[in-house]
Design an enzyme around this catalytic site. Structure first.
Site, short mmCIF file in Angstrom:
data_model
loop_
_atom_site.label_atom_id
_atom_site.label_comp_id
_atom_site.label_asym_id
_atom_site.label_seq_id
_atom_site.Cartn_x
_atom_site.Cartn_y
_atom_site.Cartn_z
CG ASP A 119 -17.18 -20.74 24.24
OD1 ASP A 119 -17.11 -20.21 25.36
OD2 ASP A 119 -17.19 -21.97 24.07
CG HIS A 121 -12.32 -15.50 29.90
ND1 HIS A 121 -11.83 -15.71 31.16
CD2 HIS A 121 -12.69 -16.71 29.43
CE1 HIS A 121 -11.89 -17.02 31.43
NE2 HIS A 121 -12.40 -17.64 30.39
#
Ligand code: SDX
Length: 431
Positions: A366, A309
């Protein structure tokens, strides 16, 4: 004693200098306001991925990537996940405060009474081939909404802005369900206003004419929680896209449609679909080690989808919540999905591997969500559509915040030019 609120910049080559103010918000790092830098020094700044750049001020969401903190209007995501609902979170993101009972009742009534689509939009879906990707249909259908609401498109009218927010939050599930049903050849379903937001969506998705749909409270609760977790996330790529398009004065439906297309990318919201496809490709826990080796190989473009991320250099707090929910939902639904074993093995192997540890690559939002969507009967190609339904609340909250901020200007970044120096036109005969 130098002023702690000023950063002094001296370009020794030109002996030009600039005194740049330091500005701080409620939480997070202070920012150097570089608004006068070009005028003072003739220089731009360069930050292509915006890793060190704040593009705006916002009061909606705060993230601390090192501590794994996520706040919606100051409320920790963990508390909202436990105590709130997606529709209440949507109200919070839009209005800045949790609603009083009468305020929520009015909001829920408004949303429930804007869920239908103009009847001619049904024909819109007929124009797609049956195997069209639902994200393509969603983006097109949302952009087309501006063709139905000519009279309420003034971005300068607070009432028009609020109505657009209600319409988008209300209609996204209807459009999303229509995309799915068209792809499986089922007749479209009208929204039922006597159902709550998520139940209404599941009814539009899965109810068939031949028999009434047995509503599943476990599925509805899991989906509502996933919508809360995906509702907003500061200036991510799709929200920044909505703001950039919105800064031109484009109408809210066009701005949100741009956000939908940005979300589609596998590096962003498309990752949930990519995670499931990758888990299926890996197939069994025994193949995890080779997948880890491929992800580390610089000569291989393969990346572990659902890992890493830009901001979180700690566990994504949403991933922690979804991970716990994943086990609970599969157990309650009596689903034994071998892909969960692959995911658990992949997570365990990556979190022990120096490559991932050194780069602080942890599972993100996700990584586990696709396994839950699959258990709820949502097809893989619809996973990013689910993300878009939830993120619409955040997108339109940012779009409204931007239009309520005095002095907002059109976004227009500069560049470092690397092309040819000036040269004269060469006639064809001499090329
Ligand atoms: C979302 O911004 C948001 O808030 C987004 C989001 C939201 O709610 O809106 O949180 C939702 O988009 C989550 C992210 C979903 N995407 C994925 O899961 C795709 C896989 N992840 C990567 O593509 C990547 O981690 C990103 C895109 C998420 C972040 O990219 P960055 O910050 O530009 O990181 P990077 O590409 O510079 O990577 C740094 C290093 C590189 O190695 P080195 O060059 O330093 O040797 O880490 C490596 C990368 O090669 N790396 C990975 C990796 N992610 C980064 N290596 C293997 N597998 C990965 N997943």
């Amino acid at each position: 004693m130098s002023d702690p609120k000023i950063v002094k910049l001296l370009d020794e080559s030109s002996n030009r200098s600039s005194e740049l103010p330091l500005i701080s918000g409620t939480l997070g790092p202070a920012c150097i306001d570089i608004g006068t830098l070009y005028k003072d020094t003739g220089h731009f700044t360069y930050d292509p991925g915006y890793g060190s750049t704040a593009s705006t001020k916002s009061a909606i969401t705060y993230i601390d990537g090192d501590q794994g903190v996520l706040l919606y209007r100051g409320y920790p995501i963990e508390q909202l996940a436990t105590n709130s609902s997606f529709l209440e979170v949507a109200y919070l993101l839009l209005n800045g405060e949790l609603p009083k009972p009468a305020e929520f009742a009015a909001f829920e009534h408004d949303v429930s009474h804007h869920t239908m689509l103009h009847e001619s939009l049904k024909n819109f879906f007929q124009g797609f081939h049956h195997d069209a990707h639902p994200m393509a249909m969603l983006a097109a259908a949302v952009a087309s909404l501006s063709a139905f609401y000519h009279d309420d498109l003034s971005v300068d009218d607070p009432a028009d802005r609020k109505l657009a927010a209600i319409r988008l939050i209300a209609k996204m599930p209807t459009i999303a369900a229509a995309c799915y049903r068209y792809s499986v050849g089922w007749p479209l379903r009208y929204p039922r206003n006597n159902l709550e937001y998520v139940d209404r969506f599941l009814h539009m998705m899965f109810e068939v004419p031949s028999e009434p749909l047995q509503m599943n409270p476990v599925a509805a609760k899991a989906l509502d929680l996933l919508f809360i977790l995906h509702a907003d996330h500061e200036q991510n790529a799709s929200t920044s896209t909505v703001r950039l398009v919105g800064s031109t004065g484009a109408n809210p439906y066009a701005s949100i449609a741009a956000g939908i297309t940005a979300l589609w990318g596998p590096a962003h919201g498309g990752a949930n679909e990519a995670v499931l496809k990758q888990l299926e490709e890996i197939g069994t826990p025994d193949n995890v080690e080779s997948a880890i080796l491929r992800a580390k190989d610089k000569n291989d473009s393969f990346r572990l989808m659902g890992f890493g991320h830009r901001v979180y250099k700690n566990f994504d707090p949403r991933a922690k919540i979804i991970r716990e929910m994943c086990h609970k939902v599969l157990a309650e639904l009596g689903v034994n999905d071998p892909l969960l074993d692959v995911a658990m093995k992949l997570e365990e192997a990556a979190l022990k591997d120096d490559y991932f540890v050194e780069r602080k690559l942890y599972p993100n939002v996700d990584f586990y969500s696709g396994i839950i969507y699959k258990a709820l009967g949502i097809p893989t190609e619809m996973f990013t559509v689910m993300f878009a339904i939830a993120r619409t609340a955040g997108w339109i909250a940012h779009w409204i915040e931007q239009h309520e901020t005095p002095g907002s200007r059109i976004g227009r970044p500069r560049q470092i030019y690397t092309g040819s120096d000036v040269r004269d036109y060469m006639p064809t005969a001499r090329r």
